[in-house]
Design an enzyme around this catalytic site. Structure first.
Site, PDB file in Angstrom:
ATOM      1  N   HIS A 142     -48.313 -13.941   7.583  1.00 49.93           N
ATOM      2  CA  HIS A 142     -47.490 -12.880   6.988  1.00 49.93           C
ATOM      3  C   HIS A 142     -48.360 -11.959   6.148  1.00 49.93           C
ATOM      4  CE1 HIS A 142     -43.455 -11.294   5.800  1.00 49.93           C
ATOM      5  NE2 HIS A 142     -44.211 -10.743   4.870  1.00 49.93           N
ATOM      6  N   HIS A 160     -40.510 -16.175   3.385  1.00 43.54           N
ATOM      7  CA  HIS A 160     -40.796 -16.565   1.998  1.00 43.54           C
ATOM      8  C   HIS A 160     -39.895 -17.670   1.452  1.00 43.54           C
ATOM      9  CE1 HIS A 160     -43.270 -13.128   2.436  1.00 43.54           C
ATOM     10  NE2 HIS A 160     -42.399 -12.221   2.073  1.00 43.54           N
ATOM     11  N   ASP A 214     -48.844 -12.970   2.361  1.00 43.05           N
ATOM     12  CA  ASP A 214     -48.103 -11.772   1.939  1.00 43.05           C
ATOM     13  C   ASP A 214     -49.053 -10.681   1.425  1.00 43.05           C
ATOM     14  OD1 ASP A 214     -45.782 -10.281   1.781  1.00 43.05           O
ATOM     15  OD2 ASP A 214     -45.292 -10.947  -0.246  1.00 43.05           O
TER      16      ASP A 214
END
Length: 297
Positions: free
Chosen positions: A27, A182, A249
């Site tokens: 991600h 998440h 992220d």
């Protein structure tokens, strides 16, 4: 105009364990170059410019070989940066795009051939209000589900776990693999007894959903260590270790204080606590991403 975000950190904490070959950051986002790929005019934040070469630096710096790029809300439905990146690094990268229900089957087929393996939908609300602009929502997901099924693609959903019990009946009708961003983007203070977190674990156990044990910095109230996330990650892994992947992220958008920007080495090192055995880490970092995103062995 939205407030500019802080850039990601240049220096990382050293990774404290041996990474398996073909480990994947599942991600991340890229932005720019802005002269070629400008941001959406309406957006909730303004990220620093970090294109694909900077992301490749990030992977190399951590010792990762593979990555999954997700079109971010600041880009709207402009997937060109991600598609361009996939063309440059077809063996190392896969992507998740954002589009509304107006996209046709030919476009989705072309995207899949280019390395797009899913579409992202923004169901993330707090107190009933959408948190970010430019999200493509549940109606678009329901309209696109037949095409996703036909193409063997998944739906990545950005959702607040406490909303899952209410959403679950509509999601179950889609018959499309779901990937929950998440860990359900739920603050650690809500606890693992929260019904929404329980629903997430039940969806994992049934095999109808996957999740990313990412966003520890977003969900934690213990900046710099994220120890309050340990119990959440471990319960997720207990529910179904075959349907769990990890992501950084990067480049950590929506941070406006440089002191709060997370260290990617620290984030990766959480796996030492969450998955103390090497075979388990290989599953989350290599085998599961390969299965979900179609990386070649």
């Amino acid at each position: 105009m939205s407030t500019p975000c802080c850039p990601p950190l240049h220096a990382f904490q050293k990774v404290g364990f041996s990474l398996p070959a073909n480990a994947c950051d599942s991600h991340a986002h890229i932005f720019g170059p802005y002269q070629q790929y400008p941001l959406a005019g309406e957006r909730s934040y303004t990220p620093a410019e970090n294109g694909v070469e900077r992301f490749i630096w990030h992977l190399n710096r951590l010792g990762l070989q593979r990555g999954v790029l997700v079109t971010a809300s600041a880009c709207g439905t402009d997937n060109r940066p991600v598609l361009d990146a996939l063309g440059k690094y077809p063996d190392r990268l896969r992507g998740v795009a954002v589009c509304d229900q107006g996209v046709g089957l030919p476009a989705l087929k072309a995207w899949r051939e280019a390395g797009i393996r899913g579409l992202r939908f923004n169901l993330y609300k707090l107190n009933g209000q959408a948190v970010y602009k430019n999200g493509v929502g549940l109606q678009a997901l329901e309209a696109l589900a037949p095409l996703l099924r036909d193409l063997g693609m998944h739906a990545q959903i950005w959702v607040h776990a406490p909303d899952l019990p209410e959403l679950a009946p509509r999601l179950a009708k889609l018959k499309v693999p779901l990937v929950v961003d998440h860990m359900g983007r739920m603050n650690a203070a809500l606890g693992t007894d929260n019904p929404g977190f329980g629903k997430l674990c039940a969806m994992l156990a049934s095999g109808s959903a996957w999740t990313k044990i990412s966003g520890a910095d977003r969900n934690s109230n213990k900046n710099g260590h994220y120890g309050d996330i340990d119990v959440f990650a471990k319960k997720i892994l207990e529910a179904n270790p075959d349907h769990v992947i990890w992501g950084s992220d990067w480049p950590h958008i929506n941070y406006f204080n440089q002191a709060e920007v997370p260290d990617d080495g620290v984030l990766l090192n959480t796996l030492q606590r969450w998955i103390p055995d090497e075979p388990g880490r290989r599953k989350v970092l290599v085998d599961n991403p390969a299965n979900l995103y179609g990386f070649q062995a």
